[in-house]
Design a protein around this motif. Structure first.
Motif, PDB file in Angstrom:
ATOM      1  N   PRO A 441      27.983  -4.153  62.998  1.00  0.00           N
ATOM      2  CA  PRO A 441      27.939  -5.033  61.694  1.00  0.00           C
ATOM      3  C   PRO A 441      27.973  -4.070  60.580  1.00  0.00           C
ATOM      4  CG  PRO A 441      26.465  -5.874  63.305  1.00  0.00           C
ATOM      5  CD  PRO A 441      27.084  -4.972  64.030  1.00  0.00           C
ATOM      6  N   ARG A 652      26.704  -9.669  65.514  1.00  0.00           N
ATOM      7  CA  ARG A 652      25.141 -10.326  64.821  1.00  0.00           C
ATOM      8  C   ARG A 652      24.355 -10.262  65.728  1.00  0.00           C
ATOM      9  NH1 ARG A 652      25.752  -9.340  58.860  1.00  0.00           N
ATOM     10  NH2 ARG A 652      24.283 -11.110  58.914  1.00  0.00           N
ATOM     11  N   ILE A 681      19.874  -6.080  60.199  1.00  0.00           N
ATOM     12  CA  ILE A 681      21.120  -7.839  59.335  1.00  0.00           C
ATOM     13  C   ILE A 681      20.137  -8.139  57.677  1.00  0.00           C
ATOM     14  CG2 ILE A 681      21.141  -9.713  60.208  1.00  0.00           C
ATOM     15  CD1 ILE A 681      22.604  -8.586  62.316  1.00  0.00           C
TER      16      ILE A 681
END
Length: 729
Positions: A441, A652, A681
């Motif tokens: 990510p 994720r 995240i």
């Protein structure tokens, strides 16, 4: 006056040697500053209880709850006794057990209706959650006004604790060092802090440990997250800045050279993504300071092709290119596929070689002496433009004629010493391209690989087939597993091949005797299935009559290579292997993969493994076999993998399920993650903004001469190990 040492003072002096020893050994806390940065995991409110329904198994927990019942049970014909206490918080119940002589005090203390804090390790007994012999602290008035005051505060901080040190004992130690928080030197530049409305560091530390309201916690968290993001990004920005100060040789391909000849013989056109990323790389190679680029690509998106074109461009410009692979199997595989793609262009100096050709050599630790001598000679004379190898490339003996580009495959931790060793082999620092097939990510890329510019390949080349993935619940539905082997036979009948992947080789030492295991351990933790056992069972059972071979990391390199060659040539029907096939193995005719004990692998590892099938024109099939029950977290993970082929989406999910520390290389580097507040995240915006602010600060003041507080924080972050960890690019 230097105020820093107050926070550097050893905990031994401040809280006593016994507690300090436990903190150092079990929590990695050594100084007053370390303890101040050991933040509460959460807060219990007097009126609100931790949800007992959500307790994690096998973890050390602290709960605040009320005693519902307590009774003494006899066993062993009346000679043994145990106290069973049931506590409740409205969301669920939890059983506590105390045995033997240890039952009298809790029996007296834990009367129905009593509220207390309990700490212990959550286990399962008779299918019920329980804490055995938990430590507890009663929450009631009367005996000791001070205790009442400290517990009557609205929010009780619950610290990450261990069996040796309960949360409330940590809280007591924090009380002792909390006054020192006023001495904390603020790392944020005042303009940045005021501009973003963040509270000063001393105030943030007081509020995180002893909040009066939820707003206090929010203020403190916002501030401490910024510290972590900003200090880390400054460290990375300084690396990038230092790299831009280094000289490098600009490498521009010739219009009618090796690269042009290679492009002309390609049987397909490059995808738009490959064109775009190649342009970014060629632009970097044309500048006079070293490229530092991370190339992220989905499994099978054609990263090797992009890297090869970059290497050819450098050879065109008179330099040499080295490609580092994490394993010998992969180095041999890359060498094979690159020489095949280049054809006569890889036969420099040989009869039949094209005029622009160069030599492509392989260098690994297990090569014979004569082959190795020849490879080393080709490198030092410049005869070989491209070398592919393992870490053997970095050894002292290896000399290059003019090293211009290093390609590191699979971001295996490529430490600072290795980078420096390779840099030293170029007349000037070579350009660097790091490739990874594990989609990362954006924020993790900014955090872990923040000293590299990033390129992303997210298109699959034309002609790639879709892969269907299914979970096979072997325990609940054994007939599904039988059907899986039928599907493998069907694929082979159609002229295709299959992989069967197992977590273990099977020739390991048996586990040491004398370890007592509980019955649930026995059920949960049978050893993972092994290649040697599974291959034998399949060859004699469901896959009888098919040609089954094995491949694992402990085989001799020549044997491994021979097995891979036979499989690639289609002579083997089924390859039973460990994860050595995880990266880079390319057999377009292999269409099916069965992953045994799939719950024992991580999400991104499963995604990598799955990418080995569906590489040709026939559709791929991936079966994830697991004995875990349907409601388990492990099954949820497997369902997520089966539901999407998007690696970025999976990364994720992976990140949300694993702890942040693992992502930041904690598992590999042995250093506790420097991120305590920040979650990669959720705090995407903070990380992105901190990166911008850090770049601006470093551009103005690279040595941070005007920001002593920031320098101090940076030195603390970049202790020896962390420096290397940040340098793994």
């Amino acid at each position: 006056m230097d105020l820093v040492p107050v926070l550097e003072e050893s905990l031994k002096k401040v809280i006593g040697p016994a507690t300090a020893k436990v903190m150092a050994e079990h929590l990695g806390l050594h100084t007053v500053g370390d303890l101040l940065h050991h933040y509460p995991r959460r807060y219990a409110e007097r009126g609100e209880l931790t949800r007992l329904a959500d307790l994690p198994l096998d973890e050390h927990v602290t709960v605040v709850a009320q005693v519902a019942s307590a009774r003494i049970m006899k066993f062993r014909g009346g000679s043994g006794q145990r106290l069973e206490v049931v506590i409740t918080d409205g969301s669920g119940q939890l059983q506590l057990v105390f045995f033997g002589k240890g039952v009298h005090k809790p029996h007296k203390d834990l009367l129905p209706g009593t509220r207390a804090m309990f700490a212990g390790k959550v286990s399962v007994f008779n299918r019920k959650l329980q804490l055995a012999h938990p430590a507890y602290q009663l929450l009631r008035g009367g005996e000791d006004d001070e205790t009442v005051d400290s517990w009557a505060g609205a929010l009780i901080p619950i610290y990450p604790a261990t069996a040796k040190l309960e949360s409330w004992k940590i809280a007591k130690s924090v009380d002792t060092v909390l006054p020192s928080a006023r001495e904390a030197v603020d790392p944020l530049p005042p303009a940045l802090r005021e501009g973003r409305g963040l509270v000063p560091l001393p105030e943030a530390l007081l509020k995180i440990h002893r909040p009066s309201t939820k707003a206090d916690i929010a203020d403190a968290r916002a501030r401490l997250k910024w510290d972590e993001a900003f200090v880390l990004q400054v460290a990375l920005a300084r690396r990038r800045y230092a790299d831009t100060q280094l000289p490098a040789v600009a490498r521009k391909p010739k219009p009618d050279g090796l690269l042009a000849a290679f492009d002309a013989r390609l049987p397909f056109t490059l995808t738009e993504g490959q064109e775009k990323v190649s342009k970014e790389i060629f632009d970097d190679l044309a500048t006079e300071h070293p490229m530092h680029r991370l190339l992220q690509g989905e499994v099978g998106s054609g990263k090797t092709m992009v890297a090869l074109r970059a290497m050819l461009a450098v050879v065109d410009a008179g330099g040499q290119a080295a490609m580092l692979a994490p394993t010998e199997v992969l180095a041999q595989q890359h060498h094979r596929s690159i020489t095949e793609m280049m054809g006569e262009l890889a036969e420099g100096g040989m009869l039949g070689g094209a005029e622009q050709a160069t030599k492509v050599v392989l260098l690994t630790g297990s090569m014979g002496a004569a082959a190795r001598r020849q490879a080393l000679l080709d490198l030092v004379t410049g005869e070989a433009g491209i070398v592919i190898g393992t870490h053997a490339l970095i050894e002292d003996k290896v000399q290059f004629h003019d090293l211009g580009l290093v390609v590191v495959d699979e971001q295996h931790r490529f430490g600072v010493e290795q980078r420096d060793a390779l840099r030293g082999k170029g007349k000037q620092p070579p350009h660097l391209l790091v490739m990874t097939a594990t989609p990362i990510p954006r924020t993790v890329a900014m955090t872990v690989f923040g000293d590299l510019e990033t390129s992303v390949l997210d298109q699959l080349p034309a002609g790639r087939s879709p892969i269907a993935s299914h979970v096979v619940p072997a325990q609940d539905k054994p007939h599904f597993l039988a059907r899986a082997w039928e599907r493998v036979r069907e694929e082979v009948d159609q002229g295709h091949q299959a992989y069967v992947v197992c977590p273990r080789i099977g020739d390991e030492e048996p586990e040491a005797k004398g370890k007592k295991k509980s019955p649930e351990d026995e059920a949960e933790k049978r050893p993972p299935l092994a290649v040697l056992d599974v291959a034998e069972q399949l060859a004699q059972g469901p896959l009888k009559g098919l040609k089954v071979e094995i491949l694992h990391g402990r085989m001799q390199p020549d044997d491994k290579d021979a097995v891979m060659r036979r499989f690639a040539a289609g002579e083997t029907d089924v390859l039973v292997a460990t994860t050595v096939i995880e990266v880079g193995v390319n057999v377009p005719n292999a269409t099916a993969m069965v992953i045994m004990d799939a719950d024992r692998f991580g999400v991104s590892q499963l995604h990598q493994l799955r990418g080995r099938v569906g590489r040709g024109s026939a559709p791929g099939l991936c079966l994830l076999v697991s004995e875990m029950p349907e409601a388990s977290a492990a099954r949820a993970r497997l369902n997520a993998v089966a539901a999407t082929l998007d690696g970025f989406e999976l990364s994720r999910i992976d990140l949300e399920q694993r702890r942040e520390g693992d992502v930041l290389g904690q598992a590999q580097s042995g250093v506790r993650s420097s991120l305590r507040m920040l979650t990669v995240i959720d705090d995407e915006e903070i990380i992105a903004e901190a990166r911008g602010e850090a770049a601006a600060v470093v551009a103005q003041d690279p040595e941070l001469e005007h920001l002593p507080g920031l320098r101090t924080a940076l030195d603390a972050l970049l202790d020896e190990e962390r420096e290397q960890y940040l340098d793994k690019g």
